[in-house]
Design a protein around this motif. Structure first.
Motif, PDB file in Angstrom:
ATOM      1  N   LEU A 216      33.349  -0.331  13.857  1.00  0.00           N
ATOM      2  CA  LEU A 216      33.677   1.064  13.584  1.00  0.00           C
ATOM      3  C   LEU A 216      34.551   1.147  12.349  1.00  0.00           C
ATOM      4  O   LEU A 216      35.348   0.267  12.062  1.00  0.00           O
ATOM      5  CB  LEU A 216      34.396   1.694  14.774  1.00  0.00           C
ATOM      6  CG  LEU A 216      33.633   1.807  16.088  1.00  0.00           C
ATOM      7  CD1 LEU A 216      34.514   2.419  17.147  1.00  0.00           C
ATOM      8  CD2 LEU A 216      32.369   2.580  15.919  1.00  0.00           C
TER       9      LEU A 216
ATOM     10  N   TRP B 259      33.391  -1.982  18.658  1.00  0.00           N
ATOM     11  CA  TRP B 259      34.687  -1.548  18.144  1.00  0.00           C
ATOM     12  C   TRP B 259      35.008  -2.150  16.776  1.00  0.00           C
ATOM     13  O   TRP B 259      35.480  -1.453  15.889  1.00  0.00           O
ATOM     14  CB  TRP B 259      35.787  -1.891  19.137  1.00  0.00           C
ATOM     15  CG  TRP B 259      37.131  -1.444  18.705  1.00  0.00           C
ATOM     16  CD1 TRP B 259      38.106  -2.204  18.161  1.00  0.00           C
ATOM     17  CD2 TRP B 259      37.649  -0.112  18.746  1.00  0.00           C
ATOM     18  NE1 TRP B 259      39.213  -1.440  17.894  1.00  0.00           N
ATOM     19  CE2 TRP B 259      38.959  -0.140  18.237  1.00  0.00           C
ATOM     20  CE3 TRP B 259      37.130   1.107  19.182  1.00  0.00           C
ATOM     21  CZ2 TRP B 259      39.749   0.974  18.137  1.00  0.00           C
ATOM     22  CZ3 TRP B 259      37.938   2.228  19.086  1.00  0.00           C
ATOM     23  CH2 TRP B 259      39.227   2.159  18.560  1.00  0.00           C
TER      24      TRP B 259
ATOM     25  N   LYS C 277      36.919   5.396  14.369  1.00  0.00           N
ATOM     26  CA  LYS C 277      37.876   5.022  15.408  1.00  0.00           C
ATOM     27  C   LYS C 277      38.806   6.176  15.755  1.00  0.00           C
ATOM     28  O   LYS C 277      39.255   6.298  16.888  1.00  0.00           O
ATOM     29  CB  LYS C 277      38.704   3.828  14.952  1.00  0.00           C
ATOM     30  CG  LYS C 277      37.950   2.533  14.979  1.00  0.00           C
ATOM     31  CD  LYS C 277      38.837   1.378  14.576  1.00  0.00           C
ATOM     32  CE  LYS C 277      38.042   0.097  14.563  1.00  0.00           C
ATOM     33  NZ  LYS C 277      38.852  -1.050  14.161  1.00  0.00           N
TER      34      LYS C 277
END
Length: 122
Positions: free
Chosen positions: A121, A118, A71
């Motif tokens: 991650l 997302w 990230k």
């Protein structure tokens, strides 16, 4: 395969998009190297190149973090690109279209590949 592995799996479009982003970013690196070779002729302070080439290295490192599912890379990549653009704008009063194109590709295409993954991650 379970659904978590399927959602976090990178496909061909992921690599094509981020390869294109890196290719366009190398246009900015080429501009920096061309200015380095001509810095005496166009009266650019030599310290400028330490700043910009250092930012170039940080951009490539953040790009690698994106490829390795971090990230931090997703957050730092646009920040470093904007910083690179700002350095050129401040020191040389130049508008680098390659930096703007990289930001457009990252926001317009790259995030389309990253946002669905997302939560997977690290």
């Amino acid at each position: 395969m379970n659904s978590k592995a399927e959602k976090s799996k990178k496909n061909k479009s992921f690599y094509i998009i981020f390869g294109l982003i890196l290719l366009v970013f190398f246009l900015s690196v080429n501009t920096d190297l061309a200015e380095l070779s001509q810095h005496k002729a166009i009266n650019i302070p030599f310290g400028f190149f330490y700043y910009t080439l250092g930012i170039d290295i940080l951009v490539i490192l953040s790009w690698m973090l994106i490829i390795f599912n971090r990230k931090a890379g997703v957050i730092f990549f646009p920040i470093f690109i904007m910083l690179h653009f700002g350095l050129h704008n401040y020191f040389l009063s130049t508008y680098l279209y390659s930096d703007i194109t990289v930001l457009f590709l990252f926001i317009g295409l790259g995030l389309l590949e990253i946002i669905p993954r997302w939560k997977y991650l690290r």
